[in-house]
Design an enzyme around this catalytic site. Structure first.
Site, PDB file in Angstrom:
ATOM      1  NE  ARG A 103       3.736  -1.461  -0.763  1.00 28.96           N
ATOM      2  CZ  ARG A 103       2.891  -2.410  -0.347  1.00 28.96           C
ATOM      3  NH1 ARG A 103       2.894  -3.596  -0.927  1.00 28.96           N
ATOM      4  NH2 ARG A 103       2.039  -2.174   0.632  1.00 28.96           N
ATOM      5  CG  HIS A 130       2.576  -0.789   5.669  1.00 25.90           C
ATOM      6  ND1 HIS A 130       2.081   0.172   4.812  1.00 25.90           N
ATOM      7  CD2 HIS A 130       2.055  -1.983   5.252  1.00 25.90           C
ATOM      8  CE1 HIS A 130       1.303  -0.420   3.914  1.00 25.90           C
ATOM      9  NE2 HIS A 130       1.268  -1.715   4.160  1.00 25.90           N
ATOM     10  CD  GLN A 133      -2.368  -2.931   6.809  1.00 23.02           C
ATOM     11  OE1 GLN A 133      -2.293  -3.050   5.602  1.00 23.02           O
ATOM     12  NE2 GLN A 133      -3.445  -3.284   7.485  1.00 23.02           N
ATOM     13  CG  ASP A 222       3.496  -8.383   8.581  1.00 26.46           C
ATOM     14  OD1 ASP A 222       2.981  -8.976   7.611  1.00 26.46           O
ATOM     15  OD2 ASP A 222       4.303  -7.438   8.442  1.00 26.46           O
ATOM     16  CB  CYS A 262      -0.846  -5.815   7.496  1.00 21.94           C
ATOM     17  SG  CYS A 262       0.642  -6.801   7.331  1.00 21.94           S
ATOM     18  NE  ARG A 290      -3.657   0.057   3.651  1.00 18.41           N
ATOM     19  CZ  ARG A 290      -2.668  -0.517   2.952  1.00 18.41           C
ATOM     20  NH1 ARG A 290      -2.463  -1.802   3.028  1.00 18.41           N
ATOM     21  NH2 ARG A 290      -1.856   0.225   2.211  1.00 18.41           N
TER      22      ARG A 290
HETATM   23  N1  NVA Z   1       5.950  -6.889   6.499  1.00 22.25           N
HETATM   24  C1  NVA Z   1       5.351  -7.102   5.202  1.00 22.25           C
HETATM   25  C2  NVA Z   1       4.106  -6.286   5.062  1.00 22.25           C
HETATM   26  C3  NVA Z   1       3.377  -6.472   3.761  1.00 22.25           C
HETATM   27  C4  NVA Z   1       2.168  -5.581   3.635  1.00 22.25           C
HETATM   28  C5  NVA Z   1       6.360  -6.762   4.115  1.00 22.25           C
HETATM   29  O1  NVA Z   1       7.048  -5.744   4.243  1.00 22.25           O
HETATM   30  O2  NVA Z   1       6.461  -7.507   3.161  1.00 22.25           O
HETATM   31  N1   CP Z   2      -1.169  -4.889   3.540  1.00 21.30           N
HETATM   32  C1   CP Z   2      -0.670  -4.450   2.371  1.00 21.30           C
HETATM   33  O1   CP Z   2      -0.018  -3.396   2.262  1.00 21.30           O
HETATM   34  O2   CP Z   2      -0.969  -5.235   1.309  1.00 21.30           O
HETATM   35  P1   CP Z   2      -0.354  -5.165  -0.151  1.00 21.30           P
HETATM   36  O3   CP Z   2       1.090  -5.566  -0.056  1.00 21.30           O
HETATM   37  O4   CP Z   2      -1.180  -6.120  -0.959  1.00 21.30           O
HETATM   38  O5   CP Z   2      -0.474  -3.748  -0.657  1.00 21.30           O
END
Ligand code: NVA
Ligand code: CP
Length: 303
Positions: A103, A130, A133, A222, A262, A290
């Site tokens: 990540r 992502h 997800q 989101d 998500c 997930r």
């Molecule tokens: N769009 C959000 C998704 C978090 C799971 C982010 O990138 O922070």
């Molecule tokens: N939806 C998701 O990826 O959640 P986290 O940021 O908690 O991993």
């Protein structure tokens, strides 16, 4: 299926199907309390340059349930975080581990890592995509509706990583995707263009959320401010007025619409508490999935 899971766009329809079948089987085995040590003795490294609740826990627990172990590698502790180059890190880690989940910010970094790694690399979220997800979202839709074919998914809000992932999936699978994003906050231009050109059922970008959600089977949203965009918060709060998923908006969708997010959610911003906790919301099941979906991905890639 390819060595890595970096983008939904790398998956063929048969790959999506085998992930969903695997997730369904692994979910049942877990519910029945049956051992499923498909990755006995295997190790997963988990590189996190951003925060996480769901991704970290579901990968870690998933690996344990599959009979393997995982290592949490935060950028505060590894030499990667101090500037050791990606190529060296990928080559060295490939000698110790059987798989890597990353990540981070740039999609290019994950792709570079995968090019140098000899083990599978799984994208656990970048600024662009992502995929884990998205796969869990589609799996949840299949569980609730039997199939995704022909359904209308409406994505309302920021043209961010989730929006891009939805477009990539719609480029490969026959469901309708209608997005509503404020002017200036469109999804990635190249991904959108390709999605519109290739989607078997269609991808449409609207400005008006009411248009996007009309008769939708799924309404998805989101956060407006993704990780790394904190400085844009004030401006975005103004620009996203009118894009909230609330009762009035979901009333325009089908009566049995599934509301998805998500998570984490900012209640009162992109979605109201009433909707997120309401009868149409499937977000907790979506989050649970997930675990099952990523276990299937790991079992396929790392066995
Ligand atoms: N769009 C959000 C998704 C978090 C799971 C982010 O990138 O922070
Ligand atoms: N939806 C998701 O990826 O959640 P986290 O940021 O908690 O991993």
């Amino acid at each position: 299926m390819k060595k890595d899971l970096l983008s939904e766009y790398d998956l063929e329809r048969a790959d999506f199907e085998s992930i969903f079948e695997g997730a369904h089987r692994l979910k049942r085995l877990l519910r029945e309390g049956k051992e499923h040590h498909l990755l006995k003795g295997k190790t997963l490294g988990m590189i996190f340059d951003k925060s996480s609740t769901r991704t970290r826990i579901s990968f870690e627990v998933g690996m344990f349930q599959l009979g393997g172990v995982s290592l949490f590698l935060s950028n505060r502790d590894t030499q990667l975080g101090r500037g050791e180059i990606i190529a060296d890190s990928a080559r060295i880690m490939s000698r110790y581990l059987n798989g890597i989940m990353i990540r981070t910010f740039s999609q290019e970094s994950v792709e570079e890592f995968a090019r140098h790694a000899t083990i599978p690399v799984i994208n656990g979220l970048t600024d662009l995509l992502h995929p884990c997800q998205l796969l869990s979202d589609l799996f949840t839709i299949i569980e609730k509706r039997g199939a995704y074919e022909g359904l209308k998914v409406a994505y309302v809000g920021d043209g961010n990583n989730m929006a891009n992932s939805w477009i990539n999936a719609a480029a490969k699978l026959p469901f309708h995707l209608d997005l509503a994003c404020p002017d200036g906050y469109d999804p990635d231009v190249a991904i959108l263009k390709r999605g519109i050109a290739e989607a078997p059922a269609g991808v449409v970008l609207h400005r008006d959320p009411a248009e996007a959600v009309r008769d939708a089977d799924v309404v998805y949203t989101d956060v407006w401010v993704s990780m790394g965009q904190e400085a844009e918060r004030e401006e975005k709060m103004k620009r996203f007025q009118g894009y909230q998923v609330n009762r009035a908006l979901i009333d325009r969708a089908k009566k049995d619409v599934l509301v998805m997010h998500c998570l984490p959610a900012h209640r009162g911003e992109e979605i109201t508490a009433e909707v997120i906790d309401g009868p149409r919301s499937v977000i907790i099941d979506e989050a649970e999935n997930r675990l099952h979906v990523q276990k299937a991905v790991m079992a396929i890639l790392m066995r």
